[in-house]
Design an enzyme around this catalytic site. Structure first.
Site, PDB file in Angstrom:
ATOM      1  N   ASN A 191      45.695  49.110  41.866  1.00 43.15           N
ATOM      2  CA  ASN A 191      44.483  48.388  42.237  1.00 43.15           C
ATOM      3  C   ASN A 191      44.104  48.678  43.693  1.00 43.15           C
ATOM      4  OD1 ASN A 191      46.796  46.350  42.045  1.00 43.15           O
ATOM      5  ND2 ASN A 191      45.373  45.036  43.098  1.00 43.15           N
ATOM      6  N   ASP A 192      44.138  47.709  44.585  1.00 45.20           N
ATOM      7  CA  ASP A 192      43.502  47.870  45.897  1.00 45.20           C
ATOM      8  C   ASP A 192      43.980  49.100  46.684  1.00 45.20           C
ATOM      9  OD1 ASP A 192      43.049  45.304  45.018  1.00 45.20           O
ATOM     10  OD2 ASP A 192      44.074  44.331  46.689  1.00 45.20           O
ATOM     11  N   TRP A 236      49.812  51.290  36.688  1.00 40.23           N
ATOM     12  CA  TRP A 236      48.704  50.480  37.219  1.00 40.23           C
ATOM     13  C   TRP A 236      48.476  50.744  38.702  1.00 40.23           C
ATOM     14  CZ3 TRP A 236      45.029  46.795  36.078  1.00 40.23           C
ATOM     15  CH2 TRP A 236      44.568  46.031  37.155  1.00 40.23           C
ATOM     16  N   GLU A 278      39.067  37.737  49.864  1.00 41.05           N
ATOM     17  CA  GLU A 278      40.259  38.574  49.992  1.00 41.05           C
ATOM     18  C   GLU A 278      39.916  39.817  50.811  1.00 41.05           C
ATOM     19  OE1 GLU A 278      42.470  37.948  45.825  1.00 41.05           O
ATOM     20  OE2 GLU A 278      40.662  39.128  45.577  1.00 41.05           O
ATOM     21  N   GLN A 305      47.990  49.450  45.830  1.00 44.98           N
ATOM     22  CA  GLN A 305      48.704  48.465  45.030  1.00 44.98           C
ATOM     23  C   GLN A 305      49.120  49.131  43.719  1.00 44.98           C
ATOM     24  OE1 GLN A 305      49.059  44.500  45.617  1.00 44.98           O
ATOM     25  NE2 GLN A 305      49.651  45.973  47.173  1.00 44.98           N
ATOM     26  N   ASP A 357      46.359  39.588  52.794  1.00 48.54           N
ATOM     27  CA  ASP A 357      45.574  40.812  53.013  1.00 48.54           C
ATOM     28  C   ASP A 357      45.233  41.073  54.481  1.00 48.54           C
ATOM     29  OD1 ASP A 357      45.693  40.790  50.263  1.00 48.54           O
ATOM     30  OD2 ASP A 357      43.641  40.068  49.993  1.00 48.54           O
ATOM     31  N   SER A 361      48.484  43.400  49.225  1.00 48.17           N
ATOM     32  CA  SER A 361      47.663  44.299  50.042  1.00 48.17           C
ATOM     33  C   SER A 361      47.837  44.116  51.547  1.00 48.17           C
ATOM     34  CB  SER A 361      46.193  44.103  49.687  1.00 48.17           C
ATOM     35  OG  SER A 361      45.958  44.738  48.457  1.00 48.17           O
TER      36      SER A 361
HETATM   37  N1  DQQ Z   1      44.949  42.249  45.147  1.00 51.22           N
HETATM   38  C1  DQQ Z   1      46.190  42.107  45.848  1.00 51.22           C
HETATM   39  C2  DQQ Z   1      45.983  40.960  46.776  1.00 51.22           C
HETATM   40  C3  DQQ Z   1      44.525  40.953  46.977  1.00 51.22           C
HETATM   41  C4  DQQ Z   1      44.002  41.292  45.629  1.00 51.22           C
HETATM   42  C5  DQQ Z   1      47.287  41.902  44.852  1.00 51.22           C
HETATM   43  C6  DQQ Z   1      42.603  41.822  45.645  1.00 51.22           C
HETATM   44  O1  DQQ Z   1      46.710  41.131  47.983  1.00 51.22           O
HETATM   45  O2  DQQ Z   1      44.071  39.714  47.460  1.00 51.22           O
HETATM   46  O3  DQQ Z   1      47.428  43.025  44.030  1.00 51.22           O
HETATM   47  O4  DQQ Z   1      42.341  42.633  44.534  1.00 51.22           O
END
Ligand code: DQQ
Length: 588
Positions: free
Chosen positions: A51-52, A49, A232, A68, A178, A114
């Protein structure tokens, strides 16, 4: 590598393209042996996985990208988030390194969320990130490279004095996160923006520090929004105020500089931005378009498609600001698990302020063009009458870069637009899809189409008349993109801020990469990124067309399409070569 002299030499990363010898094509696998959904030149880790985007930076001749990452599986897992880490010499080919930050300490034992990277005054990078601590509360932590002379910055140290910013008393434990890249005020103090909910109000807090370790909160937030719910991933950055394309260091300020505040809204999972004036005396942000109000959801959009949590950085090597954003999958979690991975990043985009002083423009970094191979075109000035569909043949359409310019000889037939539609362009794209004939448009591209057209993705424009002016709608319609049920297939869209009556020409660039269709309208004034999952690719090739379904003719004044080579993205470090840069100006 360890023995190479590091000082005063820029290092350049070359990754050998993986040779694609005769591989047996298994179902759901491309001829290069990749899963049919896996992208060939968008950033993805080898598995699991992501993400950010986190902490992108250019340091000591190398680009670093963190993200992430769940090292243990293909799904987001609250307690298992680490910072994945890759390096590159060109922002296109990437080598995967070990994770940079993992949940191992009391201040981040329940997840490393993040954050951002900042190059400090002495030239050393620092990372600020959110840790989920042993009490499951969000706190802000600091990390430094163990060896700043290591060009790959492989290991990161988390000082035991963390957290550097504990949870404030007026913020709930799950709503404080964040940290942004830091910038310097004229008083010599560092500032960062951090997202929080304060007394139920979504707030972007500012913290100041002289030494990057001790941080003090400014009384007033940089921005707050009663209506938007939790926001965020704040990003505050300067841009040149008069339409020049060059970027600015995050600490730049003064005459000729405007600022952009980008916020990601959890409720809508969309990113929004506003151009404005940042005042470092009060640490306040004054929007250039106050009429849009403080509800962030009325601000402008980077991308009308499926991206979130964008983050930019100043690329000192090429003097530009570059933006990344996460494009999540749109099929099911079971699909993620079966594939063993989930999530891609948009291509890195150069970002600058339009001459109008209000909207940002974005364009794929020029290094993407190094992947261009076979080129095909359409005869210049091909006229597309109502119902025309000209196939673009001769390239592998699942991995393509298409640029097309449409000239609109007449706006006579433009349909009237009711003001109510201005509020919901996405719905308008649904009601007036590519197959619904219009006056001026719909015209555009059809990509990832099956031979029988049962599956296809349409990216198109449609021009409306509104109050004696014209409005251009840009859509990416996914409703026919896949025959599969259980896939999110909306129409996406937004209005393009141009004067079509004066220009008479509108351009479209679309990057196709297996499960990504990433489009740039009107030279980067409107972007739509979509994830697509056509079924036909498991057994047959895709087709691509340029089309017009409006009664007014449209002229294609230029069309060029390239097949793109696969970049080498996180396939392991066997192909990693570190050599001296030829370009002295790249040296630090
Ligand atoms: N994803 C992170 C957070 C953020 C969010 C966690 C935004 O820090 O706020 O994986 O996609």
């Amino acid at each position: 590598m360890a023995g190479l002299p590091l000082s005063a030499v820029a290092f350049y990363l070359c990754l050998l393209a993986s040779s694609s010898s005769a591989l047996r094509v298994a179902p759901a696998t491309t001829s290069e042996g990749r899963h049919v959904r896996r992208t060939a030149y968008h950033f993805q880790p080898a598995k699991n996985w992501q993400n950010d985007p986190n902490g992108p930076m250019y340091y000591n001749g190398m680009y670093h990208f963190f993200y992430q990452y769940n090292p243990h599986g293909a799904l987001w897992d609250i307690g298992n988030l680490s910072w994945g880490h890759s390096v590159s010499g060109d922002l296109v080919n990437w080598a995967a390194l070990d994770t940079a930050i993992d949940p191992t300490a009391p201040f981040d034992i329940n997840g490393c969320w993040s954050g951002s990277a900042t190059i400090l005054r002495g030239g050393t990078p620092a990372i600020l990130y959110t840790g989920i601590d042993a009490n499951k509360e969000q706190v802000q932590n600091l990390a430094f490279p163990k060896n700043p002379a290591d060009p790959l910055l492989r290991e990161w140290h988390k000082p035991s004095y963390n957290p550097v910013i504990p949870l404030p008393a007026d913020v709930p434990g799950d709503k404080f996160r964040d940290p942004s890249t830091a910038w310097l005020g004229r008083d010599g103090l560092w500032r960062i923006a951090v997202s929080a909910e304060v007394s139920g109000v979504a707030s972007t807090l500012v913290y100041r520090s002289a030494d990057f370790v001790h941080w003090e909160r400014n009384d007033a937030p940089l921005h707050s929004s009663r209506a938007a719910g939790m926001v965020e991933c704040p990003d505050l950055f300067p841009v040149k105020a008069h339409g020049e394309e060059g970027g600015l260091d995050t600490s730049a300020s003064g005459a000729g500089v405007s600022h952009v505040l980008k916020l990601s809204v959890m409720d809508t999972l969309q990113d929004y931005y506003m151009v404005g004036r940042y005042d470092d005396a009060a640490d306040a942000f004054v929007p250039a378009e106050p009429e849009r109000g403080d509800d962030v959801r009325n601000w402008r959009r980077f991308d009308y498609g499926h991206v979130y949590a964008a983050k930019s950085f100043f690329d000192a090597r090429r003097n530009r600001r570059v933006l990344w954003a996460w494009a999540n999958e749109s099929d099911s979690q079971a699909d993620d698990v079966a594939r063993g991975w989930s999530g891609v990043q948009t291509v890195p985009r150069k970002l600058w302020l339009d001459k109008d002083g209000k909207q940002l423009r974005q364009w794929p970094i020029e290094e993407i063009e190094t992947l261009r191979r076979k080129r095909v075109g359409l005869r210049r000035n091909t006229m597309l009458s109502a119902g025309a569909m000209n196939e673009i043949v001769g390239i592998a359409e699942a991995q393509a870069d298409v640029e097309v310019a449409f000239r609109i000889p007449s706006l006579e037939e433009a349909e009237a637009l009711d003001s109510n539609w201005l509020l919901d362009p996405q719905k308008l794209c649904g009601e007036k899809g590519a197959s619904v004939p219009g006056g001026v448009g719909p015209f555009g591209l059809i990509v990832m189409a099956s031979g029988d057209l049962q599956e296809h993705t349409a990216v198109f424009f449609r021009v409306f008349r509104h109050d004696d002016k014209y409005k251009v709608l840009m859509c990416t319609d996914l409703t026919r993109s896949s025959a599969r049920a259980g896939v999110y297939k909306p129409p996406y869209g937004g209005f393009v801020d141009i004067d079509i009556e004066e220009r008479k020409t509108i351009k479209l660039r679309t990057l196709v990469d297996h499960s990504v269709v990433e489009s740039y309208g009107a030279e980067g004034r409107a972007c739509i990124t979509a994830r697509v999952y056509p079924e036909h690719v498991e057994t047959s090739n895709s087709h691509m067309f340029v089309f017009n379904n409006g009664t007014d003719k449209v002229k294609v004044t230029k069309l060029e399409a390239w097949e793109l080579a696969a970049a080498t993205v996180n396939v392991g470090d066997e192909g990693l070569i570190v050599s001296e840069s030829k370009d002295e100006s790249e040296s630090y």
